[in-house]
Design an enzyme around this catalytic site. Structure first.
Site, PDB file in Angstrom:
ATOM      1  N   ARG A  55       0.849  -1.196   0.000  1.00  0.00           N
ATOM      2  CA  ARG A  55       0.000   0.000   0.000  1.00  0.00           C
ATOM      3  C   ARG A  55       0.882   1.242   0.000  1.00  0.00           C
ATOM      4  O   ARG A  55       1.846   1.319   0.768  1.00  0.00           O
ATOM      5  CB  ARG A  55      -0.881   0.064   1.247  1.00  0.00           C
ATOM      6  CG  ARG A  55      -1.892  -1.049   1.388  1.00  0.00           C
ATOM      7  CD  ARG A  55      -2.610  -0.901   2.738  1.00  0.00           C
ATOM      8  NE  ARG A  55      -3.273  -2.133   3.128  1.00  0.00           N
ATOM      9  CZ  ARG A  55      -3.491  -2.480   4.401  1.00  0.00           C
ATOM     10  NH1 ARG A  55      -3.103  -1.666   5.391  1.00  0.00           N
ATOM     11  NH2 ARG A  55      -4.098  -3.610   4.691  1.00  0.00           N
TER      12      ARG A  55
ATOM     13  N   ASP B  27     -11.204 -10.590  10.593  1.00  0.00           N
ATOM     14  CA  ASP B  27     -11.633 -10.996   9.249  1.00  0.00           C
ATOM     15  C   ASP B  27     -10.464 -11.265   8.309  1.00  0.00           C
ATOM     16  O   ASP B  27     -10.650 -11.450   7.111  1.00  0.00           O
ATOM     17  CB  ASP B  27     -12.581  -9.961   8.638  1.00  0.00           C
ATOM     18  CG  ASP B  27     -11.918  -8.596   8.484  1.00  0.00           C
ATOM     19  OD1 ASP B  27     -10.768  -8.420   8.955  1.00  0.00           O
ATOM     20  OD2 ASP B  27     -12.549  -7.706   7.891  1.00  0.00           O
TER      21      ASP B  27
ATOM     22  N   TYR C 243      -6.806 -10.284  17.702  1.00  0.00           N
ATOM     23  CA  TYR C 243      -6.028  -9.050  17.719  1.00  0.00           C
ATOM     24  C   TYR C 243      -6.941  -7.962  17.146  1.00  0.00           C
ATOM     25  O   TYR C 243      -7.663  -8.218  16.184  1.00  0.00           O
ATOM     26  CB  TYR C 243      -4.763  -9.188  16.869  1.00  0.00           C
ATOM     27  CG  TYR C 243      -3.841  -7.986  16.941  1.00  0.00           C
ATOM     28  CD1 TYR C 243      -2.933  -7.850  17.993  1.00  0.00           C
ATOM     29  CD2 TYR C 243      -3.896  -6.996  15.973  1.00  0.00           C
ATOM     30  CE1 TYR C 243      -2.102  -6.742  18.070  1.00  0.00           C
ATOM     31  CE2 TYR C 243      -3.064  -5.883  16.043  1.00  0.00           C
ATOM     32  CZ  TYR C 243      -2.174  -5.760  17.096  1.00  0.00           C
ATOM     33  OH  TYR C 243      -1.360  -4.662  17.178  1.00  0.00           O
TER      34      TYR C 243
ATOM     35  N   HIS D 123       2.552  -2.914   5.337  1.00  0.00           N
ATOM     36  CA  HIS D 123       2.042  -2.859   3.961  1.00  0.00           C
ATOM     37  C   HIS D 123       2.727  -1.730   3.181  1.00  0.00           C
ATOM     38  O   HIS D 123       2.853  -1.801   1.972  1.00  0.00           O
ATOM     39  CB  HIS D 123       0.527  -2.651   3.967  1.00  0.00           C
ATOM     40  CG  HIS D 123      -0.235  -3.837   4.487  1.00  0.00           C
ATOM     41  ND1 HIS D 123      -0.486  -4.954   3.725  1.00  0.00           N
ATOM     42  CD2 HIS D 123      -0.772  -4.092   5.702  1.00  0.00           C
ATOM     43  CE1 HIS D 123      -1.178  -5.840   4.443  1.00  0.00           C
ATOM     44  NE2 HIS D 123      -1.355  -5.340   5.647  1.00  0.00           N
TER      45      HIS D 123
HETATM   46 ZN    ZN Z   1      -2.326  -6.240   7.213  1.00  0.00          ZN
END
Ligand code: ZN
Length: 245
Positions: free
Chosen positions: A170, A226, A221, A186
């Site tokens: 990301r 999900d 956590y 990320h």
């Molecule tokens: Zn992650």
């Protein structure tokens, strides 16, 4: 399929040639792999760029709780990782990378050097340039490649059932858009979020401990009920309380 068939044919031709001439083919000789071709046998004590290439592909075989250094130096940890890889694929586990090992690696990689079951596009649903993160685009892409080889090892260990990456690299913009942590891995390209599928999120979190992921966050956590998040942070942090981790 076609490329695999060509590879098999090449292997057969090499074997036949070797039989007729009565010589043993040097590792990698005459094998035109689209990604990378090794040209010598490698064992403990070797060093160089070809060792680095091997270590990237063995990254998923460091042993429980460990990370295999990608440093171009073939030491005891690389030998141990290679033996695990060889065992995993039914090869003689001698810790020496030669023709059989290389042929298995060639069969496992695509022409862009990603393992066959993962792709750069799956590891980057943010932008096409790999830019805008916490490291250079080339570094982010290299980190994602290392993560993919770890995931390939994990996928094989779990019985060759699909593993789906729902979020990988990301940029800061993409990370902010999904509410990612400010220091998220990320942003470095090595973070990978896995969705449930054939395997539960807990199965994924538990198995990841064997494949070179110092960062594991899963069910229980905060914000990880999900998906199971894996990364390559410095220092180990595992937390998936629902899974007993
Ligand atoms: Zn992650």
């Amino acid at each position: 399929m076609f490329r695999r068939a060509v590879r098999s044919l090449l292997a057969i031709v090499m074997l036949m040639t070797g039989a007729v001439v009565g010589t043993v083919a040097t590792a990698g000789t005459a094998h035109a792999d689209g990604c990378y071709t090794w040209t010598r046998t490698l064992s403990q004590g070797a060093s160089g760029a070809d060792v680095t290439q091997l270590q990237i592909r063995l990254g998923g075989y460091p042993g429980y709780g460990s990370v295999l250094a990608v440093d171009g130096s073939f030491g005891p940890a690389t030998t141990a990782a290679l033996k695990r890889f060889q065992s995993a694929y039914g090869l003689a586990a001698d810790g020496v990378a030669g023709t059989n090992t290389y042929n298995k690696l060639y069969a496992l990689q695509d022409d862009d050097c990603t393992p066959v079951h993962f792709s750069y596009s799956e590891l980057n649903r943010c932008n096409s340039t790999w830019s805008g993160g916490a490291v250079s685009a080339s570094a982010a892409k290299a980190n994602a490649l290392r993560t993919m080889w770890k995931l390939e090892a994990m996928r094989h260990a779990l019985g060759d059932q699909p593993i789906t990456v729902t979020s990988g690299f990301r940029s800061y913009a993409c990370n902010n858009a999904v509410g990612g942590a400010g220091s998220s891995r990320h942003l470095y390209g090595d973070g990978a979020d896995l969705g449930a599928g054939p395997h539960s999120l807990c199965t994924l979190a538990k198995q990841a401990r064997y494949h070179g992921f110092p960062g594991i966050l899963g069910p229980g956590y905060p914000d990880h009920n999900d998906h199971t998040h894996l990364d390559h942070r410095s220092g180990q942090y595992w937390s998936a309380p629902t899974c007993g981790i």
